[in-house]
Scaffold this motif. Structure first.
Motif, mmCIF file in Angstrom:
data_model
loop_
_atom_site.group_PDB
_atom_site.id
_atom_site.type_symbol
_atom_site.label_atom_id
_atom_site.label_comp_id
_atom_site.label_asym_id
_atom_site.label_seq_id
_atom_site.Cartn_x
_atom_site.Cartn_y
_atom_site.Cartn_z
ATOM 1 N N THR A 282 0.789 -1.233 0.000
ATOM 2 C CA THR A 282 0.000 0.000 0.000
ATOM 3 C C THR A 282 0.823 1.287 0.000
ATOM 4 N N GLN A 283 2.136 1.217 0.139
ATOM 5 C CA GLN A 283 2.986 2.400 0.129
ATOM 6 C C GLN A 283 4.043 2.286 -0.960
ATOM 7 N N ASP A 284 4.668 3.406 -1.291
ATOM 8 C CA ASP A 284 5.738 3.407 -2.286
ATOM 9 C C ASP A 284 6.867 2.476 -1.865
ATOM 10 N N HIS A 285 7.155 1.513 -2.734
ATOM 11 C CA HIS A 285 8.338 0.658 -2.590
ATOM 12 C C HIS A 285 8.867 0.419 -4.004
ATOM 13 N N TRP A 286 9.561 1.409 -4.513
ATOM 14 C CA TRP A 286 10.122 1.235 -5.852
ATOM 15 C C TRP A 286 11.583 1.650 -5.865
ATOM 16 N N TYR A 287 12.335 0.936 -6.693
ATOM 17 C CA TYR A 287 13.789 0.971 -6.640
ATOM 18 C C TYR A 287 14.353 1.150 -8.050
ATOM 19 N N GLU A 288 15.380 1.951 -8.156
ATOM 20 C CA GLU A 288 16.058 2.080 -9.436
ATOM 21 C C GLU A 288 16.589 0.707 -9.826
#
Length: 325
Positions: A282-288
């Motif tokens: 439900t929250q931002d979890h994004w990675y380059e």
């Protein structure tokens, strides 16, 4: 015993990720060199399709160091794809920590010069995380499983191995991510913060392509040690749920709650879902995540919409069966 160029030992080869890697290595145009041997470390007999394809079994159990003796003999590469992801701290330590160290000792004794370990972005602990590179985040695991996998990472890295950190993996065999999100949408049919969270995802087949490519490398140009392995483009929660609705007839929410209120409601109706797991969904979890694709010269795939459509038949069967969540 000297190693045989191209011989691969796979710990966890009968699991969700490992099975996809075995299929990728066996593919007619796969990265394995001609005549390469594939050996799967397993406590149980191998599936029939693996035996029929000539995959060999190395009988062993990461929880029992004595059973690992000789398992890496003759192997050029060890792919460590076995992890315990439950909440029993003793099993976390026995499998992820001590088991990894025992396997690495066998690899070292056998002269195996390449180890690849599939870890998890959960070693970073609670988010939100927004577009950071591998060098910009410091691991701070929040669960026994993630902490033990971080210790496994450290052991692999100290021996010169490569660590892969995918975030959420989907596709045939996924029994946590999509099933849990479907359950959350049924029990709590409300958008958290408008459904705007962005998440790094990867299809298991695409993760398998990365692992198999690392196994098939014949030149020894230095790679970095830690990689995020996800599709480079994150997926917004609303778009993710739209694909579930299109392919699995999951009904999208029509109302909205602030994240804290959504978590409070979820804790009441789905108490088994931890705060960290709720945050992952439900929250931002994004990675380059572009470096690994560039370094290996691979295309990252078409993204979640196309990847999930191909996996939808498996999910429909799984969600309709006795394991329905």
């Amino acid at each position: 015993m000297p190693t045989e160029r191209g011989t691969v030992l796979i710990a966890g080869g009968t699991g969700f990720i490992g099975g996809a890697v075995v299929r990728e290595l066996l593919a007619p145009n796969g990265p394995a060199p001609p005549g390469a041997g594939i050996r799967v470390l397993s406590r149980r007999p191998l599936p029939g399709w693996m035996e029929a394809a000539g995959v060999r079994r190395a009988e062993g159990d990461l929880r029992d160091r004595a059973t690992l003796r000789g398992s890496c003999d003759g192997a050029d590469t060890v792919l460590h794809l076995a992890s315990y992801v439950g909440r029993d701290p003793d099993l976390c330590t026995a499998i992820n920590d001590h088991g990894t160290r025992a396997l690495l000792e066998e690899a070292h004794s056998a002269g195996t010069d390449r180890v690849v370990y599939a870890s998890t972005a959960s070693v970073y602990g609670p988010g939100p995380h927004r577009g950071s590179t591998e060098a910009q985040l410091t691991p701070a695991p929040a669960s026994a499983a993630s902490a033990s996998r971080r210790r496994a990472e450290q052991a692999v890295l100290s021996g010169g191995g490569i660590v892969l950190r995918p975030n959420l993996v989907y596709g045939p065999g996924d029994r946590w991510f999509v099933p849990t999100l479907c359950r959350l949408l049924r029990k709590v049919p409300v958008w958290p913060d408008g459904g705007t969270a962005r998440t790094s995802l990867i299809a298991v087949q695409d993760l398998a392509r990365v692992v198999a490519a690392l196994a098939g490398r014949t030149e020894r140009r230095e790679l970095d040690s830690v990689y995020h392995v996800n599709h480079p483009r994150p997926t917004v929660l609303r778009a993710l749920v739209a694909e579930l609705s299109r392919n699995l007839e999951v009904r999208p929410p029509e109302t909205d709650l602030p994240h804290a209120a959504h978590r409070e409601l979820t804790a009441r109706v789905l108490p088994e879902l931890s705060a960290h797991q709720h945050g992952l969904l439900t929250q931002d979890h994004w990675y380059e995540s572009g470096r690994i694709w560039q370094h290996l010269g691979l295309a990252p795939g078409l993204g979640f919409a196309a990847g999930f459509a191909a996996s939808a038949p498996w999910y429909r069967r799984h969600l309709a069966g006795p394991n329905r969540t």
